[in-house]
Enzyme design. Structure first.
Site, PDB file in Angstrom:
ATOM      1  CD1 TRP A 130      -2.634   1.621   0.450  1.00 34.04           C
ATOM      2  CD2 TRP A 130      -2.104   1.818   2.624  1.00 34.04           C
ATOM      3  NE1 TRP A 130      -3.406   2.629   0.988  1.00 34.04           N
ATOM      4  CE2 TRP A 130      -3.098   2.768   2.310  1.00 34.04           C
ATOM      5  CE3 TRP A 130      -1.625   1.756   3.931  1.00 34.04           C
ATOM      6  CZ2 TRP A 130      -3.609   3.658   3.263  1.00 34.04           C
ATOM      7  CZ3 TRP A 130      -2.126   2.622   4.880  1.00 34.04           C
ATOM      8  CH2 TRP A 130      -3.116   3.565   4.537  1.00 34.04           C
ATOM      9  CG  ASP A 211      -2.332  -2.679   7.370  1.00 36.69           C
ATOM     10  OD1 ASP A 211      -3.464  -2.693   7.904  1.00 36.69           O
ATOM     11  OD2 ASP A 211      -1.977  -1.802   6.553  1.00 36.69           O
ATOM     12  CE  LYS A 246     -10.092   0.030   3.355  1.00 32.06           C
ATOM     13  NZ  LYS A 246      -9.679   0.857   2.258  1.00 32.06           N
TER      14      LYS A 246
HETATM   15  N1  KET Z   1      -4.025  -0.542   5.471  1.00 28.94           N
HETATM   16  C1  KET Z   1      -4.265  -0.935   4.222  1.00 28.94           C
HETATM   17  C2  KET Z   1      -3.561  -2.136   3.693  1.00 28.94           C
HETATM   18  C3  KET Z   1      -5.175  -0.215   3.438  1.00 28.94           C
HETATM   19  O1  KET Z   1      -5.410  -0.653   2.212  1.00 28.94           O
HETATM   20  C4  KET Z   1      -5.819   0.927   3.948  1.00 28.94           C
HETATM   21  C5  KET Z   1      -6.707   1.732   3.101  1.00 28.94           C
HETATM   22  C6  KET Z   1      -5.542   1.274   5.271  1.00 28.94           C
HETATM   23  C7  KET Z   1      -4.635   0.536   6.009  1.00 28.94           C
HETATM   24  C8  KET Z   1      -6.182   2.467   5.918  1.00 28.94           C
HETATM   25  O2  KET Z   1      -7.392   2.184   6.515  1.00 28.94           O
HETATM   26  P1  KET Z   1      -8.238   3.366   7.192  1.00 28.94           P
HETATM   27  O3  KET Z   1      -9.031   2.698   8.232  1.00 28.94           O
HETATM   28  O4  KET Z   1      -9.065   3.939   6.103  1.00 28.94           O
HETATM   29  O5  KET Z   1      -7.287   4.356   7.749  1.00 28.94           O
HETATM   30  N2  KET Z   1      -6.648   1.670   1.834  1.00 28.94           N
HETATM   31  C9  KET Z   1      -7.499   2.343   0.840  1.00 28.94           C
HETATM   32  C10 KET Z   1      -7.802   3.765   1.099  1.00 28.94           C
HETATM   33  C11 KET Z   1      -6.598   4.641   1.286  1.00 28.94           C
HETATM   34  O6  KET Z   1      -5.637   4.596   0.512  1.00 28.94           O
HETATM   35  O7  KET Z   1      -6.622   5.415   2.264  1.00 28.94           O
HETATM   36  C12 KET Z   1      -6.885   2.109  -0.534  1.00 28.94           C
HETATM   37  O8  KET Z   1      -5.811   1.506  -0.633  1.00 28.94           O
HETATM   38  O9  KET Z   1      -7.499   2.515  -1.532  1.00 28.94           O
END
Ligand code: KET
Length: 399
Positions: A130, A211, A246
């Site tokens: 990511w 993660d 998600k």
């Molecule tokens: N870890 C991973 C692997 C991940 O894909 C995301 C979010 C997060 C953490 C962050 O989660 P949050 O609870 O929203 O802080 N990924 C998507 C959104 C982004 O980039 O913020 C994405 O990869 O599209």
């Protein structure tokens, strides 16, 4: 005074999503950001969340500050979901868990903690990972390196190379692992591969930082967390960052949790204290509303059953969309490129499209995927899947 400040080049995911919102073309398709849309192309409000929210409205109460560590019921239910209700480490009180501002906040608090107490340690992330992993860990002052992961030729995993490199890392290095639904490739370790990795982490005395942003989107809530339980059972020094963005469709409420598995309850209590001091220094304490929703759903038998069923439906819809685009691409792209849609798991597929093909998809067809070629298959539906398949066919053939 501010003249020297350069323009922000933008974020590869969030900025693209903002560009999509401004695109006036009616046929546009958003397969960029990791957000689950339903078959009508809408961002769902889960029924269990709606019911929990109505109940909260009826019982509106005062809104004081939460403790620095967050809402107690949220911490308890989140920990049980990640580690399993019957986890030995949980029973022994040796997991320090705190509520964070999304999964991102968990990564940041964890990164600050590691930087402070393991100043000589560096972190290794998968190649690729990511995009924001590097940003968050470098932002906390850590040196970020990569280990081999994705095999572009086959669309699979370079497991032997990965294990070999991890087996040669300096002691107390940090290894960032994706629990399931690897972002951006959709390629995960099998159970047997996790079992092979565990003794390597142990032998090298490494710290595993897992993660887990997609629990429930791979094979199921328990199955997706199996690697976390395997690491905890093996007494690997373990940190987890999990997100409810998600699996609760609560992106904007910023609900996540950070957990550190310790040797005993005393150590866990000291670690929790230091994590709280990190929170205090950053944003003082986390917000209330989303945490109440998650905690109330997870702790109520009927709401929880409804949430689990709806999450299973989301997981199954993603699989159906994978099948649909795979079928739509038959005879239009080569088999190695096509097989990825059904071989890879979770929200993402690494399409193998190159940058200029990605650009043509967006400019000529209004189909948005990331510059890296990552597609969020959870943005496909019965109405757009064929259009996306024919758009991909057009840019691949150069037509
Ligand atoms: N870890 C991973 C692997 C991940 O894909 C995301 C979010 C997060 C953490 C962050 O989660 P949050 O609870 O929203 O802080 N990924 C998507 C959104 C982004 O980039 O913020 C994405 O990869 O599209």
């Amino acid at each position: 005074m501010f003249e020297h400040i350069p323009a922000y080049p933008g974020d590869p995911i969030l900025s693209l999503n903002e560009d999509f919102q401004l695109d006036p073309r009616p046929n546009k398709v958003n397969l960029s950001i990791g957000i689950y849309f339903d078959d009508a192309g809408k961002l769902p409000v889960m029924d269990a969340v709606r019911r929990a929210e109505s109940a909260l409205l009826d019982a509106i109460g005062p809104r004081s500050y939460l403790p620095m560590s967050g809402l107690p019921l949220y911490r308890e239910t989140a920990q049980a979901l990640v580690f399993g209700a019957n986890s030995e480490a949980r029973a022994a009180g040796r997991i320090a868990t705190l509520q964070t501002i999304g999964g991102s906040g968990a990564l940041k608090v964890g990164a600050d903690f590691l930087r402070r107490y393991f100043p000589a340690s560096q972190i290794w992330i998968s190649d690729p990972s990511w995009e924001n992993h590097r940003v968050v860990f470098e932002g906390a002052g850590l040196t970020v390196n990569t280990y081999p992961y994705y095999d572009e030729e086959t669309g699979g995993l370079r497991f032997a190379d990965m294990i070999d490199m991890i087996g040669r890392l300096p002691e107390r290095s940090i290894v960032l692992l994706h629990a399931c639904c690897h972002n951006p490739t959709g390629v995960d370790l099998s159970t047997a591969q996790w079992a092979e990795l565990v003794p390597v982490l142990q032998r090298r005395r490494l710290i595993a930082f897992v993660d887990m942003a997609y629990q429930g989107f791979g094979a199921g809530l328990e199955e997706d967390a199996a690697c976390v339980r395997m690491l905890a059972d093996a007494d690997i020094p373990l940190i987890t960052a999990n997100s409810f963005s998600k699996n609760f469709s609560l992106y904007g409420e910023r609900c996540g949790a950070l957990s550190v598995v310790c040797k005993d309850a005393g150590e866990a209590s000291r670690v929790l204290g230091q994590l709280m001091s990190t929170v205090r220094a950053n944003y003082s304490n986390p917000p209330t509303h989303g945490a109440r929703l998650v905690a109330n759903v997870l702790s109520d038998t009927s709401l929880r059953a409804s949430w689990e069923a709806e999450l299973a439906t989301m997981r199954e819809r993603i699989l159906a969309m994978r099948g649909m685009i795979h079928a739509g691409l038959a005879g239009r792209v080569d088999e190695v490129m096509r097989a990825r849609y059904v071989a890879q798991r979770g929200m993402f597929t690494y399409t193998g499209l190159n940058e200029s093909q990605v650009e043509r998809l967006r400019n000529e067809h209004a189909v948005y995927v990331l510059r890296s070629g990552r597609m969020c298959v959870a943005g496909l539906n019965a109405r757009n899947a064929d259009y996306v398949a024919s758009s991909i066919a057009a840019v691949v053939s150069g037509a």
